[in-house]
Design a protein around this motif. Structure first.
Motif, PDB file in Angstrom:
ATOM      1  N   ALA A 205       0.829  -1.211   0.000  1.00  0.00           N
ATOM      2  CA  ALA A 205       0.000   0.000   0.000  1.00  0.00           C
ATOM      3  C   ALA A 205       0.858   1.254   0.000  1.00  0.00           C
ATOM      4  CB  ALA A 205      -0.945  -0.002   1.203  1.00  0.00           C
ATOM      5  N   LEU A 206       1.953   1.238   0.747  1.00  0.00           N
ATOM      6  CA  LEU A 206       2.861   2.385   0.747  1.00  0.00           C
ATOM      7  C   LEU A 206       3.455   2.590  -0.643  1.00  0.00           C
ATOM      8  CD1 LEU A 206       4.763   1.826   4.108  1.00  0.00           C
ATOM      9  CD2 LEU A 206       3.162   3.684   3.608  1.00  0.00           C
ATOM     10  N   GLY A 207       3.858   1.509  -1.272  1.00  0.00           N
ATOM     11  CA  GLY A 207       4.419   1.622  -2.617  1.00  0.00           C
ATOM     12  C   GLY A 207       3.429   2.196  -3.601  1.00  0.00           C
ATOM     13  N   ALA A 208       2.160   1.809  -3.462  1.00  0.00           N
ATOM     14  CA  ALA A 208       1.128   2.282  -4.382  1.00  0.00           C
ATOM     15  C   ALA A 208       0.882   3.780  -4.221  1.00  0.00           C
ATOM     16  CB  ALA A 208      -0.162   1.510  -4.166  1.00  0.00           C
ATOM     17  N   VAL A 209       0.719   4.254  -2.990  1.00  0.00           N
ATOM     18  CA  VAL A 209       0.416   5.676  -2.791  1.00  0.00           C
ATOM     19  C   VAL A 209       1.623   6.541  -3.155  1.00  0.00           C
ATOM     20  CG1 VAL A 209      -1.363   5.237  -1.059  1.00  0.00           C
ATOM     21  CG2 VAL A 209       0.989   5.627  -0.314  1.00  0.00           C
ATOM     22  N   LEU A 210       2.818   6.045  -2.890  1.00  0.00           N
ATOM     23  CA  LEU A 210       4.008   6.808  -3.255  1.00  0.00           C
ATOM     24  C   LEU A 210       4.165   6.879  -4.769  1.00  0.00           C
ATOM     25  CD1 LEU A 210       6.468   5.434  -0.563  1.00  0.00           C
ATOM     26  CD2 LEU A 210       5.677   7.800  -0.739  1.00  0.00           C
ATOM     27  N   GLY A 211       3.911   5.766  -5.439  1.00  0.00           N
ATOM     28  CA  GLY A 211       4.010   5.766  -6.893  1.00  0.00           C
ATOM     29  C   GLY A 211       3.017   6.705  -7.537  1.00  0.00           C
ATOM     30  N   GLU A 212       1.789   6.715  -7.024  1.00  0.00           N
ATOM     31  CA  GLU A 212       0.768   7.613  -7.568  1.00  0.00           C
ATOM     32  C   GLU A 212       1.140   9.073  -7.359  1.00  0.00           C
ATOM     33  OE1 GLU A 212      -2.787   6.454  -5.614  1.00  0.00           O
ATOM     34  OE2 GLU A 212      -2.932   4.513  -6.645  1.00  0.00           O
TER      35      GLU A 212
END
Length: 243
Positions: A205-212
């Motif tokens: 989830a952290l990777g997803a929000v950071l990528g976005e």
């Protein structure tokens, strides 16, 4: 009545910035000392930036926090820029090499819109290739299960008064935990009670929000730098780079 100023002083008593004892404090201190311009988002009472100056940091240090009482304590050092406000409203444009959110402050970004707006503003404050470092509690450790009155902490404040700090979880809704912190006198009299919510995001989830938000994860560690994130750990230390 237990004032906001008293609560800020109690925070410093319970959570002194101490890289010698706390690996996460050492992790952030090392990053700050290697950067010329640093933005501390959710700086609280300013312990990290105070320590950096004491170690001889000569660059630009800026602390941002919405809590007036915490900033009053932070301003005991005038050689740091202290700014009242929240991350989402920050308007710096490519002024910093490093932005940090220490002491699990990242978890205070609870709603999707607040999180997205905050990450966008932090990215905007960083120069090209700048880094954003933060820590969060690993949800797999389920730290909130220990937030019970039976695990209260007692401390003696500067006036010699014994204070008891306890927590009680009110709700766990998805990845958001809502709880109440109660400060009591030694005789049990309740002096103050504050309700808070924290968001527990796992590694994907952290990777997803950071990528976005336009970041790329550079490194992630467990409870200390160099240690991989694992089910046995309690923390996730993240370094993300602006892309």
């Amino acid at each position: 009545m237990f004032t906001d100023a008293a609560a800020a002083a109690l925070y410093d008593l319970l959570n002194p910035w101490d890289p010698a004892r706390h690996p996460a404090d050492a992790f952030f201190t090392d990053l700050v000392m290697s950067a010329d311009a640093v933005l501390d988002v959710g700086c609280g009472t300013g312990g990290m930036l105070h320590h950096a100056r004491e170690l001889g940091h000569r660059g630009r240090l800026v602390g941002l926090d919405p809590d007036p009482a915490a900033l009053d304590r932070a301003r005991r050092r005038a050689d740091v820029e202290w700014v009242a406000g929240v991350a989402a409203d920050a308007a710096w444009d490519r002024e910093f090499d490093l932005a940090v959110m220490a002491s699990n402050a990242f978890q205070c970004l609870v709603g999707d819109e607040e999180l997205a707006a905050s990450l966008a503003a932090i990215r905007g404050a960083l120069r090209d290739g700048g880094r954003f470092a933060f820590d969060t509690r690993d949800p797999r450790a389920r730290a909130w299960e220990e937030w019970t009155p039976s695990n209260a902490r007692e401390v003696v404040d500067a006036s010699g008064r014994t204070l008891r700090v306890s927590h009680r979880v009110e709700a766990v809704t998805g990845d958001v935990v809502t709880f109440t912190e109660t400060i009591s006198a030694g005789d049990g009299e309740v002096l103050r009670a504050d309700r808070s919510s924290l968001r527990f995001l796992d590694v994907p989830a952290l990777g997803a929000v950071l990528g976005e938000a336009g970041f790329e994860v550079e490194a992630q560690y467990g409870d200390r730098p160099g240690r991989p994130v694992s089910e046995a750990g309690r923390s996730i230390l993240t370094i993300a780079r602006r892309v």
